[in-house]
Design a protein around this motif. Structure first.
Motif, PDB file in Angstrom:
ATOM      1  N   LEU A   9       2.433  -2.494  -6.030  1.00 46.70           N
ATOM      2  CA  LEU A   9       0.970  -2.439  -6.043  1.00 46.70           C
ATOM      3  C   LEU A   9       0.420  -2.313  -4.638  1.00 46.70           C
ATOM      4  O   LEU A   9      -0.497  -1.516  -4.385  1.00 46.70           O
ATOM      5  N   LEU A  10       0.976  -3.068  -3.698  1.00 44.52           N
ATOM      6  CA  LEU A  10       0.500  -2.992  -2.312  1.00 44.52           C
ATOM      7  C   LEU A  10       0.721  -1.592  -1.741  1.00 44.52           C
ATOM      8  O   LEU A  10      -0.121  -1.062  -1.012  1.00 44.52           O
ATOM      9  N   GLN A  11       1.847  -0.976  -2.076  1.00 43.40           N
ATOM     10  CA  GLN A  11       2.123   0.388  -1.614  1.00 43.40           C
ATOM     11  C   GLN A  11       1.110   1.375  -2.176  1.00 43.40           C
ATOM     12  O   GLN A  11       0.712   2.323  -1.489  1.00 43.40           O
ATOM     13  N   MET A  12       0.672   1.158  -3.412  1.00 42.07           N
ATOM     14  CA  MET A  12      -0.368   2.017  -3.996  1.00 42.07           C
ATOM     15  C   MET A  12      -1.692   1.842  -3.252  1.00 42.07           C
ATOM     16  O   MET A  12      -2.387   2.813  -2.950  1.00 42.07           O
ATOM     17  N   LEU A  13      -2.024   0.593  -2.948  1.00 42.43           N
ATOM     18  CA  LEU A  13      -3.276   0.329  -2.226  1.00 42.43           C
ATOM     19  C   LEU A  13      -3.260   0.957  -0.837  1.00 42.43           C
ATOM     20  O   LEU A  13      -4.302   1.370  -0.322  1.00 42.43           O
ATOM     21  N   GLY A  14      -2.071   1.022  -0.240  1.00 44.35           N
ATOM     22  CA  GLY A  14      -1.958   1.576   1.104  1.00 44.35           C
ATOM     23  C   GLY A  14      -1.682   3.053   1.160  1.00 44.35           C
ATOM     24  O   GLY A  14      -1.569   3.627   2.251  1.00 44.35           O
ATOM     25  N   GLY A  15      -1.567   3.703   0.009  1.00 40.82           N
ATOM     26  CA  GLY A  15      -1.255   5.128   0.013  1.00 40.82           C
ATOM     27  C   GLY A  15       0.153   5.419   0.501  1.00 40.82           C
ATOM     28  O   GLY A  15       0.450   6.538   0.917  1.00 40.82           O
ATOM     29  N   LEU A  16       1.039   4.417   0.443  1.00 42.19           N
ATOM     30  CA  LEU A  16       2.431   4.618   0.850  1.00 42.19           C
ATOM     31  C   LEU A  16       3.269   5.169  -0.293  1.00 42.19           C
ATOM     32  O   LEU A  16       4.380   5.658  -0.083  1.00 42.19           O
ATOM     33  N   ASP A  17       2.745   5.070  -1.498  1.00 39.75           N
ATOM     34  CA  ASP A  17       3.389   5.623  -2.682  1.00 39.75           C
ATOM     35  C   ASP A  17       2.281   6.060  -3.632  1.00 39.75           C
ATOM     36  O   ASP A  17       1.143   5.605  -3.519  1.00 39.75           O
ATOM     37  N   ARG A  18       2.634   6.927  -4.545  1.00 45.19           N
ATOM     38  CA  ARG A  18       1.650   7.437  -5.503  1.00 45.19           C
ATOM     39  C   ARG A  18       1.983   6.942  -6.907  1.00 45.19           C
ATOM     40  O   ARG A  18       3.164   6.827  -7.263  1.00 45.19           O
ATOM     41  N   PRO A  19       0.961   6.667  -7.714  1.00 45.81           N
ATOM     42  CA  PRO A  19       1.238   6.227  -9.080  1.00 45.81           C
ATOM     43  C   PRO A  19       1.779   7.367  -9.939  1.00 45.81           C
ATOM     44  O   PRO A  19       1.543   8.538  -9.648  1.00 45.81           O
ATOM     45  N   SER A  20       2.501   6.989 -10.980  1.00 50.87           N
ATOM     46  CA  SER A  20       2.940   7.996 -11.959  1.00 50.87           C
ATOM     47  C   SER A  20       1.744   8.533 -12.736  1.00 50.87           C
ATOM     48  O   SER A  20       1.723   9.699 -13.129  1.00 50.87           O
ATOM     49  N   SER A  21       0.757   7.670 -12.952  1.00 51.90           N
ATOM     50  CA  SER A  21      -0.506   8.084 -13.570  1.00 51.90           C
ATOM     51  C   SER A  21      -1.572   7.074 -13.195  1.00 51.90           C
ATOM     52  O   SER A  21      -1.287   5.973 -12.726  1.00 51.90           O
ATOM     53  N   GLY A  22      -2.827   7.463 -13.383  1.00 45.33           N
ATOM     54  CA  GLY A  22      -3.939   6.584 -13.058  1.00 45.33           C
ATOM     55  C   GLY A  22      -4.563   6.929 -11.716  1.00 45.33           C
ATOM     56  O   GLY A  22      -4.089   7.804 -10.992  1.00 45.33           O
ATOM     57  N   ALA A  23      -5.626   6.200 -11.378  1.00 47.56           N
ATOM     58  CA  ALA A  23      -6.395   6.467 -10.157  1.00 47.56           C
ATOM     59  C   ALA A  23      -6.402   5.249  -9.249  1.00 47.56           C
ATOM     60  O   ALA A  23      -6.564   4.115  -9.704  1.00 47.56           O
ATOM     61  N   VAL A  24      -6.233   5.495  -7.937  1.00 45.81           N
ATOM     62  CA  VAL A  24      -6.355   4.467  -6.907  1.00 45.81           C
ATOM     63  C   VAL A  24      -7.452   4.944  -5.964  1.00 45.81           C
ATOM     64  O   VAL A  24      -7.214   5.746  -5.060  1.00 45.81           O
ATOM     65  N   VAL A  25      -8.658   4.477  -6.177  1.00 46.82           N
ATOM     66  CA  VAL A  25      -9.835   4.991  -5.474  1.00 46.82           C
ATOM     67  C   VAL A  25     -10.295   3.972  -4.437  1.00 46.82           C
ATOM     68  O   VAL A  25     -10.536   2.806  -4.754  1.00 46.82           O
ATOM     69  N   LEU A  26     -10.412   4.422  -3.207  1.00 44.93           N
ATOM     70  CA  LEU A  26     -10.943   3.602  -2.115  1.00 44.93           C
ATOM     71  C   LEU A  26     -12.154   4.311  -1.542  1.00 44.93           C
ATOM     72  O   LEU A  26     -12.045   5.427  -1.016  1.00 44.93           O
TER      73      LEU A  26
END
Length: 227
Positions: free
Chosen positions: A47-64
């Protein structure tokens, strides 16, 4: 503000599929301080990697702040991450041949900051974390707690909006752990950061006003974890 919507992350392991994150919905407001806990392998660091843009989700949105990190091209994502997000890890990730000041300066190089300004800002950042007398010291000449302070200064020197910390006290003894948490909390207040931290340490978790628990890719958020 972060807005995560139905975020999933799956990995193939042998003949099976691992759901590291399984339909995560999460809002993190500007200036929040959130601690993430959970068992090993439960999805905390993912989850932290998703928040930091270090990894991408398989699906869904991570909007900052209106930008979906999952959809940015790699070059734009790298730039966005460099400008907006500071990282602190359990391993200090300092370059052993560079001084404290030079290590902090490395965060400003990708932003095109000129050498004189880099030096000045690095010195100011180190002074702010209590290392004003250690500018010219190599990592090998500093304690673990001092090295983590250098890492914090490096994360903050670029004046990010978000600070993400993955087990930042994991390599430190209890006394140093408390000192580093006090530094992180002071920086959160002074810089009005959005601060998200992963930790196994329940004592650290109790200090945060919001606590997220992840188990088997599912998240539960508790408000007002402290008074």
């Amino acid at each position: 503000m972060y807005q995560l919507t139905n975020v999933t992350k799956t990995y193939t392991r042998g003949k099976g599929t691992v759901h590291a994150l399984d339909g995560i919905d999460l809002t993190i407001n500007d200036g929040d301080r959130l601690v993430i806990q959970g068992p090993t392998g439960g999805g905390k660091s993912t989850l932290l990697q998703m928040l930091g843009g270090l990894d991408r989700p398989s699906s869904g949105a991570v909007v900052l702040d209106g930008t979906d990190l999952a959809k940015l091209p790699e070059t734009r994502l790298t730039r966005f991450r460099s400008e907006t997000i500071g990282f602190v890890f359990q391993s200090f990730n300092l370059i052993p041949t560079l001084t404290a000041q030079e290590n902090v300066e490395t965060a400003l190089v990708p932003l095109g900051v000129k050498a004189r300004e880099r030096r000045e800002r690095a010195a100011e950042a180190l002074i702010s974390v209590g290392l004003g007398e250690r500018l010219g010291h190599l990592p090998s000449e500093m304690s673990g707690g001092q090295q983590q302070r250098v890492a914090i200064a490096r994360a903050l020197v670029k004046k990010p909006k978000v600070l993400l910390a993955d087990e930042p006290t994991g390599n430190l003894d209890e006394g140093m752990r408390d000192e580093i948490m006090e530094v992180l909390e002071q920086m959160w207040r002074e810089h009005r950061l959005t601060f998200v931290m992963v930790t196994h340490d329940s004592a650290m978790a109790k200090r945060a006003p919001r606590l997220a628990t992840i188990r088997k890719g599912k998240i539960t958020v508790t408000e007002k974890a402290i008074a």
